[in-house]
Write a protein that holds these residues in place. Structure first.
Motif, PDB file in Angstrom:
ATOM      1  N   GLY A 127       0.836  -1.192   0.000  1.00 55.31           N
ATOM      2  CA  GLY A 127       0.000   0.000   0.000  1.00 55.31           C
ATOM      3  C   GLY A 127       0.868   1.238   0.000  1.00 55.31           C
ATOM      4  O   GLY A 127       2.091   1.155  -0.165  1.00 55.31           O
ATOM      5  N   PHE A 128       0.263   2.382   0.194  1.00 58.09           N
ATOM      6  CA  PHE A 128       1.040   3.602   0.346  1.00 58.09           C
ATOM      7  C   PHE A 128       1.780   3.550   1.680  1.00 58.09           C
ATOM      8  O   PHE A 128       1.399   2.822   2.597  1.00 58.09           O
ATOM      9  CB  PHE A 128       0.132   4.832   0.304  1.00 58.09           C
ATOM     10  N   SER A 129       2.833   4.336   1.802  1.00 54.63           N
ATOM     11  CA  SER A 129       3.680   4.281   2.997  1.00 54.63           C
ATOM     12  C   SER A 129       2.893   4.565   4.276  1.00 54.63           C
ATOM     13  O   SER A 129       3.094   3.908   5.302  1.00 54.63           O
ATOM     14  CB  SER A 129       4.844   5.260   2.863  1.00 54.63           C
ATOM     15  N   TYR A 130       1.991   5.555   4.232  1.00 54.23           N
ATOM     16  CA  TYR A 130       1.227   5.872   5.446  1.00 54.23           C
ATOM     17  C   TYR A 130       0.326   4.699   5.843  1.00 54.23           C
ATOM     18  O   TYR A 130       0.078   4.471   7.046  1.00 54.23           O
ATOM     19  CB  TYR A 130       0.423   7.158   5.258  1.00 54.23           C
ATOM     20  N   VAL A 146       8.927   1.292   3.865  1.00 54.78           N
ATOM     21  CA  VAL A 146       8.211   2.490   3.460  1.00 54.78           C
ATOM     22  C   VAL A 146       9.137   3.438   2.709  1.00 54.78           C
ATOM     23  O   VAL A 146      10.354   3.427   2.894  1.00 54.78           O
ATOM     24  CB  VAL A 146       7.588   3.212   4.668  1.00 54.78           C
ATOM     25  N   ARG A 147       8.536   4.265   1.884  1.00 56.81           N
ATOM     26  CA  ARG A 147       9.310   5.223   1.105  1.00 56.81           C
ATOM     27  C   ARG A 147       9.602   6.482   1.909  1.00 56.81           C
ATOM     28  O   ARG A 147      10.539   7.200   1.617  1.00 56.81           O
ATOM     29  CB  ARG A 147       8.544   5.575  -0.168  1.00 56.81           C
ATOM     30  N   ASP A 148       8.799   6.761   2.903  1.00 55.88           N
ATOM     31  CA  ASP A 148       9.025   7.860   3.833  1.00 55.88           C
ATOM     32  C   ASP A 148       8.472   7.446   5.187  1.00 55.88           C
ATOM     33  O   ASP A 148       7.479   6.723   5.266  1.00 55.88           O
ATOM     34  CB  ASP A 148       8.344   9.142   3.360  1.00 55.88           C
ATOM     35  N   THR A 149       9.082   7.921   6.266  1.00 52.84           N
ATOM     36  CA  THR A 149       8.692   7.450   7.594  1.00 52.84           C
ATOM     37  C   THR A 149       7.638   8.323   8.257  1.00 52.84           C
ATOM     38  O   THR A 149       7.158   7.994   9.334  1.00 52.84           O
ATOM     39  CB  THR A 149       9.925   7.389   8.520  1.00 52.84           C
ATOM     40  N   TYR A 150       7.266   9.450   7.647  1.00 53.00           N
ATOM     41  CA  TYR A 150       6.271  10.347   8.227  1.00 53.00           C
ATOM     42  C   TYR A 150       6.630  10.627   9.688  1.00 53.00           C
ATOM     43  O   TYR A 150       7.722  11.074   9.979  1.00 53.00           O
ATOM     44  CB  TYR A 150       4.862   9.777   8.056  1.00 53.00           C
ATOM     45  N   LEU A 189       1.883  11.113  -0.295  1.00 49.61           N
ATOM     46  CA  LEU A 189       1.813  12.548  -0.060  1.00 49.61           C
ATOM     47  C   LEU A 189       3.198  13.159   0.107  1.00 49.61           C
ATOM     48  O   LEU A 189       3.441  14.297  -0.320  1.00 49.61           O
ATOM     49  CB  LEU A 189       0.957  12.826   1.184  1.00 49.61           C
ATOM     50  N   SER A 190       4.121  12.421   0.708  1.00 46.47           N
ATOM     51  CA  SER A 190       5.466  12.955   0.950  1.00 46.47           C
ATOM     52  C   SER A 190       6.192  13.278  -0.351  1.00 46.47           C
ATOM     53  O   SER A 190       6.837  14.326  -0.472  1.00 46.47           O
ATOM     54  CB  SER A 190       6.291  11.966   1.777  1.00 46.47           C
ATOM     55  N   TRP A 260      12.923   3.112   3.809  1.00 48.99           N
ATOM     56  CA  TRP A 260      13.240   2.728   5.185  1.00 48.99           C
ATOM     57  C   TRP A 260      12.605   1.390   5.553  1.00 48.99           C
ATOM     58  O   TRP A 260      11.517   1.062   5.099  1.00 48.99           O
ATOM     59  CB  TRP A 260      12.718   3.780   6.161  1.00 48.99           C
ATOM     60  N   LEU A 261      13.298   0.657   6.395  1.00 49.54           N
ATOM     61  CA  LEU A 261      12.737  -0.530   7.043  1.00 49.54           C
ATOM     62  C   LEU A 261      12.367  -0.114   8.461  1.00 49.54           C
ATOM     63  O   LEU A 261      13.204   0.420   9.186  1.00 49.54           O
ATOM     64  CB  LEU A 261      13.751  -1.672   7.045  1.00 49.54           C
TER      65      LEU A 261
END
Length: 286
Positions: A127-130, A146-150, A189-190, A260-261
């Motif tokens: 899914g999306f990272s979030y 994830v592509r970004d960790t928010y 979104l990031s 990121w993991l």
């Protein structure tokens, strides 16, 4: 109540529709309805309230669903713990993975991992990272990629950095971008924020978006056929060296996309989780 009942309640809660839940569970709609009616009789409460296009849960039903979800989590933890008692790397590894990473890198990684640890079962959601972060927070998965960790506060390991490009079929002048056709695709979104920040810091005019598509692959194919330009991360451009690429920079700083993991600290109690993290730290597989 048993595991089958817990899964019925969880699926009906997710779908809010008896027919759709029955399809997901591979049982007939009458069988599912009958079992819920039996539960209502056994427990002496009304679980569902029917509406025109689905069902709602009563207050008692909401409590029962949360109990069912909690019991499923505890059952998974028990199975994982028992699988780890003999010290072997076995059991179930539950992964939540960014859809782009799952598309372009994960298949090879999982193939190599399972070759080394053949007794491991993989449960995968993308899914999306979030959405992946939500899976981790709800303990639906052991590990997230994830592509970004928010706003993730737990442990994380940087797996990869990749460039972001402006991509077109033919050479273009970047100063002309506001006048050129841009192809947009649905993304985290990031990344959208990074691209929007670059655009606002570079141009005063808005982009000329002529196509909006759902998938990054579709966007890239549109670009390859000369229908416009797009902002694409490096991960999806292997084998497309013939396309024209322009690195995205802002104030002399190269803009990148990080992967990121992430995981919860207590997940390290599972040998299968530790094995996967160790495997991913190996540069040969990233």
């Amino acid at each position: 109540m048993d595991e089958k009942d817990w899964r019925i309640l969880q699926m009906v809660y997710e779908e809010r529709n008896i027919t759709k839940a029955a399809e997901q569970l591979y049982i007939s709609q009458p069988s599912l309805t009958y079992r819920i009616q039996q539960l209502e009789q056994e427990l002496g409460v009304k679980i569902l309230s029917r509406r025109k296009r689905g069902v709602d849960f009563t207050v008692e039903g909401e409590y029962l669903v949360q109990y069912a979800i909690s019991m499923l989590h505890r059952l998974n933890e028990l199975k994982d713990y028992l699988a780890n008692l003999n010290g072997k790397i076995k059991g179930t590894l539950r992964l939540g993975v960014s859809q782009t990473y799952a598309r372009y890198k994960l298949p090879v990684i999982l193939s190599e991992f399972l070759s080394e640890y053949p007794e491991v079962d993989i449960k995968l959601k993308s899914g999306f990272s979030y959405e992946v972060i939500q899976m981790i927070n709800k303990e639906e998965t052991n590990i997230g990629i994830v592509r970004d960790t928010y706003d993730w506060k737990g442990p994380k390991i940087l797996l990869d950095k990749e460039k972001i490009y402006i991509v077109s079929k033919e050479e273009i002048e970047l100063s002309d971008l506001p006048n050129l056709r841009r192809i947009h695709y649905n993304t985290d979104l990031s990344l959208k924020n990074v691209i929007d920040t670059w655009w606002k810091g570079t141009f005063e005019a808005p982009p000329k978006i002529t196509m909006e598509v759902d998938l990054i692959d579709t966007c890239r194919e549109m670009v390859e056929n000369g229908l416009g330009y797009a902002f694409l991360p490096e991960i999806c451009l292997k084998g497309y060296e013939h396309l024209k690429k322009y690195e995205l920079t802002l104030e002399g700083q190269q803009l990148v996309r990080n992967t990121w993991l992430i995981f919860n600290e207590h997940s390290l109690d599972l040998s299968v989780v530790k094995a996967f993290i160790k495997f991913m730290k190996n540069d040969d597989c990233i």
